[in-house]
Design a protein around this motif. Structure first.
Motif, short mmCIF file in Angstrom:
data_model
loop_
_atom_site.label_atom_id
_atom_site.label_comp_id
_atom_site.label_asym_id
_atom_site.label_seq_id
_atom_site.Cartn_x
_atom_site.Cartn_y
_atom_site.Cartn_z
N GLY A 1 0.61 -1.70 0.08
CA GLY A 1 -0.12 -0.19 0.30
C GLY A 1 1.10 1.80 0.05
N LYS A 2 -0.03 2.04 0.47
CA LYS A 2 0.88 3.76 0.18
C LYS A 2 1.24 4.08 1.33
N VAL A 3 2.02 4.79 1.71
CA VAL A 3 2.46 5.23 3.35
C VAL A 3 1.87 6.53 3.72
N ILE A 4 0.76 7.52 4.37
CA ILE A 4 0.09 8.27 4.35
C ILE A 4 0.43 9.05 5.29
N ALA A 5 1.59 8.55 5.98
CA ALA A 5 1.62 8.86 7.16
C ALA A 5 3.13 8.32 8.44
N ILE A 6 3.53 9.83 9.18
CA ILE A 6 4.44 9.12 9.70
C ILE A 6 3.92 9.35 11.23
N ILE A 7 3.80 8.29 12.71
CA ILE A 7 4.39 8.87 13.63
C ILE A 7 5.10 9.02 13.87
N ASN A 8 5.52 10.35 13.98
CA ASN A 8 7.00 10.78 15.13
C ASN A 8 6.60 10.36 16.46
N GLU B 1 0.73 3.68 20.65
CA GLU B 1 0.72 4.54 20.94
C GLU B 1 1.10 5.66 22.49
N GLN B 2 -0.34 5.10 22.67
CA GLN B 2 -0.72 5.38 23.91
C GLN B 2 0.56 5.72 25.50
N TYR B 3 1.73 4.67 24.73
CA TYR B 3 2.79 4.80 25.81
C TYR B 3 3.66 5.43 25.09
N PHE B 4 3.51 6.82 24.65
CA PHE B 4 4.36 7.22 24.20
C PHE B 4 3.94 8.22 23.31
N GLU B 5 4.67 9.49 23.59
CA GLU B 5 5.03 10.62 23.30
C GLU B 5 4.76 11.52 21.63
N SER B 6 4.18 11.13 20.83
CA SER B 6 4.13 11.26 19.75
C SER B 6 3.35 12.26 18.60
N GLU B 7 3.50 12.93 17.71
CA GLU B 7 3.52 13.57 16.83
C GLU B 7 2.58 12.96 15.61
N ILE B 8 1.30 13.02 14.77
CA ILE B 8 1.78 12.41 13.46
C ILE B 8 1.50 13.30 12.28
N THR B 9 2.70 13.27 11.44
CA THR B 9 2.67 13.66 10.29
C THR B 9 1.56 13.12 8.67
N LEU B 10 1.17 13.82 8.21
CA LEU B 10 0.05 13.42 7.10
C LEU B 10 1.01 13.62 5.61
N LEU B 11 0.84 12.55 4.77
CA LEU B 11 1.93 12.60 3.90
C LEU B 11 1.26 13.05 2.69
#
Length: 109
Positions: free
Chosen positions: A60-67, A98-108
């Motif tokens: 499939g296509k990469v649509i986002a990155i969870i940093n 992801e609840q165990y991490f502080e993260s940010e989603i970047t849409l691509l």
């Protein structure tokens, strides 16, 4: 990376449990991109969204990155071509882990 088509080898299919934390059940397919190394020296991890049955492989296509801000890793979000998710939908679908991490989603897109 934007719009990149990748194949995810799913080693934790939908409905399976984490090998080290048996209280974590995978509500989505999760795996890695064979041959693509991440910052931790392992193959890049990926969440597969938009597939409602357990699979062993998915292209499939990469649509986002969870940093992850408090971890060396980040996670790719892969979906079928033409299928998009909002940041809120991605956050909800990946919350189980992801609840165990502080993260940010970047849409691509």
């Amino acid at each position: 990376m934007i719009g990149q088509i990748v194949t995810v080898t799913v080693d934790r299919p939908l409905g399976s449990f984490h090998p080290e934390y048996p209280n974590i059940c995978y509500p989505i397919n999760y795996g890695y991109i064979r041959g693509t190394l991440a910052a931790d020296g392992e193959e890049e991890d990926a969440y597969v969204l938009g597939v409602t049955e357990p699979v062993s492989q998915f292209t499939g296509k990469v649509i986002a990155i969870i940093n992850r801000k408090n971890d060396i890793e980040h996670k790719w979000v892969v979906a079928p071509e033409g299928v998009l998710f909002t940041m809120e939908e991605i956050a909800n679908l990946t919350y189980f882990q992801e609840q165990y991490f502080e993260s940010e989603i970047t849409l691509l897109y």
